[in-house]
Design a protein around this motif. Sequence first.
Motif, mmCIF file in Angstrom:
data_model
loop_
_atom_site.group_PDB
_atom_site.id
_atom_site.type_symbol
_atom_site.label_atom_id
_atom_site.label_comp_id
_atom_site.label_asym_id
_atom_site.label_seq_id
_atom_site.Cartn_x
_atom_site.Cartn_y
_atom_site.Cartn_z
ATOM 1 N N HIS A 261 0.860 -1.191 0.000
ATOM 2 C CA HIS A 261 0.000 0.000 0.000
ATOM 3 C C HIS A 261 0.898 1.244 0.000
ATOM 4 O O HIS A 261 2.100 1.153 0.222
ATOM 5 C CB HIS A 261 -0.897 0.004 1.237
ATOM 6 C CG HIS A 261 -1.977 -1.037 1.185
ATOM 7 N ND1 HIS A 261 -3.266 -0.766 0.851
ATOM 8 C CD2 HIS A 261 -1.911 -2.386 1.392
ATOM 9 C CE1 HIS A 261 -3.977 -1.887 0.877
ATOM 10 N NE2 HIS A 261 -3.173 -2.884 1.197
ATOM 11 N N CYS A 266 -1.909 1.143 5.925
ATOM 12 C CA CYS A 266 -3.158 1.150 5.142
ATOM 13 C C CYS A 266 -3.654 -0.275 4.868
ATOM 14 O O CYS A 266 -2.868 -1.175 4.619
ATOM 15 C CB CYS A 266 -2.905 1.878 3.825
ATOM 16 S SG CYS A 266 -4.373 2.080 2.818
ATOM 17 N N CYS A 268 -6.681 -0.628 2.766
ATOM 18 C CA CYS A 268 -7.793 -0.366 1.854
ATOM 19 C C CYS A 268 -8.024 -1.560 0.931
ATOM 20 O O CYS A 268 -7.199 -2.452 0.849
ATOM 21 C CB CYS A 268 -7.523 0.899 1.035
ATOM 22 S SG CYS A 268 -6.104 0.731 -0.062
ATOM 23 N N PRO A 332 -4.045 -2.142 -4.713
ATOM 24 C CA PRO A 332 -4.793 -1.479 -3.657
ATOM 25 C C PRO A 332 -5.348 -0.133 -4.142
ATOM 26 O O PRO A 332 -4.703 0.554 -4.947
ATOM 27 C CB PRO A 332 -3.754 -1.265 -2.554
ATOM 28 C CG PRO A 332 -2.662 -2.236 -2.842
ATOM 29 C CD PRO A 332 -2.656 -2.426 -4.321
ATOM 30 N N CYS A 334 -5.498 2.717 -2.722
ATOM 31 C CA CYS A 334 -4.623 3.876 -2.459
ATOM 32 C C CYS A 334 -3.580 4.024 -3.560
ATOM 33 O O CYS A 334 -3.294 5.130 -4.017
ATOM 34 C CB CYS A 334 -3.986 3.746 -1.076
ATOM 35 S SG CYS A 334 -2.991 2.253 -0.834
#
Length: 812
Positions: A261, A266, A268, A332, A334
């Motif tokens: 990430h 993170c 996400c 991901p 992000c």
Amino acid sequence: MDHIPLPQAPNSDHLEVPLYEYDPYPYIYSGPWVSYPERCGWDYSEFYGMHAETFPNSVRGLLAAFVQSWLFFGVLDEFLGVPCPVPDWTAVSKDGRPIITTAHLFAKLEEWHHGIASRDEAEQIEVRNRIDHLLDRMRYFHHMLMTSLTDFNTYSNLLPEPLNLSLDVLHATLVIARNAVFAQATLSFPHYHHADVIKHTLLQNGWCPSDIFRVYQDATVLGRYYVSRLGPLNNITSHPQCTEDACRSCQIDRQAYQTKHVSAGCDCDMICVSTDAVAEILREGSIPTIRLNNGMNAIELEQVGSCSPTNFTAISHVWSDGLGNLHSNGLPTCQLKRIQKQVNDLQPFRQPDSSALTNRNFWIDTICVPTGSDFEAERSLAIAKMVKVYRLAKDVLILSSELHEIDSCRGPWELSARINRTAWFRRLWTLHEGILSKRSIFQLRDGAVELSSLAVEVETDPDSDSNIYQAFLRAIFRETCMPFTKMEAFKSMTSHDRIQAIWSAVQWRTTSYLDDETICLANMLDLDLSTILAISRHDPEACEKRMKAFILLQRYFPRDSVFESSHRLDLSSVPNLTAQGFRWAPKSFVFRSTSIDPATTPTPLVEADSAGLHLSLPSFNPACSWAEVMEHIAISKSEGIADAASIKFMLPLDWDYYYDISWLPEDTKWEINDTLLGSTIPAVALRDDIISVTKEGQDRVPRRPSQRMFELDSQREGISNSYDLDRFDGASSEALLLAVSARHAMTQERINGAEPEYRASIVARVHVRKRMFSTYRRPASDQVKILSTDADTGRPIPIFGVWPAQTRWCIG
Ligand SMILES: [Zn+2]
Ligand SMILES: [Zn+2]
């Protein structure tokens, strides 16, 4: 050293150079420069080859003080033509010690420049000659002090490292100043690399030894010092197994690979595309590109046909940064959001039918190359399309974790140094993407930059107070930018030149998968990939089979390719191909060739086919059987060193010279079996034609003017140095010991012109040296007799013949 600009943080401070003081007898410089050592009681002819170990420590402090006064303050004083008192060039360190400062060196150099500009031409020439001599002597004396008598490959530790570095840097800076002022008659000096302290700093900063070696080839002490101030690399790769020749780290471990990430904490969601949909586009012959939808939570796929106008960016990244995915075509959220924003920022994009800004398309291998065993065929289609992807893309955006925190407002020389040290420049896959791209752009924290526009900016800086300082910054930019410059030079070459240059282009690169290598090479040479991709990458012999396919596809190779693998110091890790007809070729082209840059000294291209490589080489013909040749092998043993083997021989009617074939039996196995012993005869093929090199010929070699200029001076000063004229530099060459199929041309299978061709296989890679009998004490004829009863073999020196120069070999 503080006249060199420091990079912004994260960085390292300048190395401090102490003022070497010696209380009982302070060395205060006073001219004239030439007689200064004598006036101080030193006889500099004694400096040459001083035995560092036995040189008493008690004298070293004194020597450092004297050398600093002579070669630092004295040279400054002489060069600038004004007194340079010690207090003007010293400062106080944080811990209160006196240290050298050169912060105002460029201001002083500008004053010097103005002084010269006001003189007439004859006076200017006189100044130039005087400083040229000074720079030459400075280099010469420093070198003399650094040379260890015991081992010419290492430098003595007679002088402190900071002093060595300060002298190297001063010399390089003064050469730039001199060339900036006398631009119509520039002078170049060999790269100066006495100080080891830079290498140690780079190792501490996490550099791979092979990268350090590369920088040492590309840059003078100024570029090297500058990159050593960049601070530690922010990737965690360690390089314990690496050597100067090869990097063995940075390989992807498939089992342990994890998609990353943007920030460590993170978690996400992953956004994926349907691999089926990607595969479908590829099966239709199009290229899939992607963009995030307006909600930035799903990927929209779009196909790019070869005829439709295209507006997409190709992403190039190093997999070890974590933007890869081995399990699905997804990344991901992000990461995708960040990439989408970076792509949009390159070029605001409006849909033709709407005025609203919209996300631009991009291509990234992680999503646009199908993953999974069900899609092997489509994966090959995607890889075969890579050339097209990079040619069609408007631009290629290069993402590197090492540049995430760097702002675009930094000086061009700093950006160049930071960008060129990233792992992106070390990987074969990314190099090939760079070579295919029309325009490569590097992503920084707050924007993207192009190195080519930075180069233009550096070269055309109009308003500056100091021309010399600008020349200095340009030099740092050029030196640190060499990996990019070389890549761009390769891009502008024709296919013919590319095959000449590919050896040097792929040096310093690493690849996780050897089966990728042929794909990169073929793409870089504009070849059709289908025969290579037809070999499954899951085939246990995929690498070797793909390399054979590549050789048959490319067909033409530089003649010296046959010698290249013998250049490798790590012979064991990538040997030659083993199949009949291909044994001349290395299993991998990705290694460091130690030969002179093949791009600048190209050898002719010769043809390869399934029988072997067809070429002519200057060759010796022992005119006897293997058994007879082997009887002439002399083994020399010495304590602590591997045994060395050699065969000495002479040529008929060539009584002043003899030849010496040598090899190390431990590393160089003769690959000769009973069949070869019985059915072949030996030959020795040379890379360089040393047969025609003679002492007379060598003497006629014109010397470079800069060398000649100082010859008289050195004679006057009673120094016998490398300008010694009466000498035969024993010529030497790499060579192949060949097993030739038959004495008479049996080449009815292949006739090239009228010349017969002999089939041969490589038995061993050896070294041949041409030597001259020293006739100073006794005539050569007597020495032949002595050599004839050589105690090692007990046999007379054999006389070998020479194959006619036009003899054609098929080495397979
Ligand atoms: Zn390494
Ligand atoms: Zn995330």
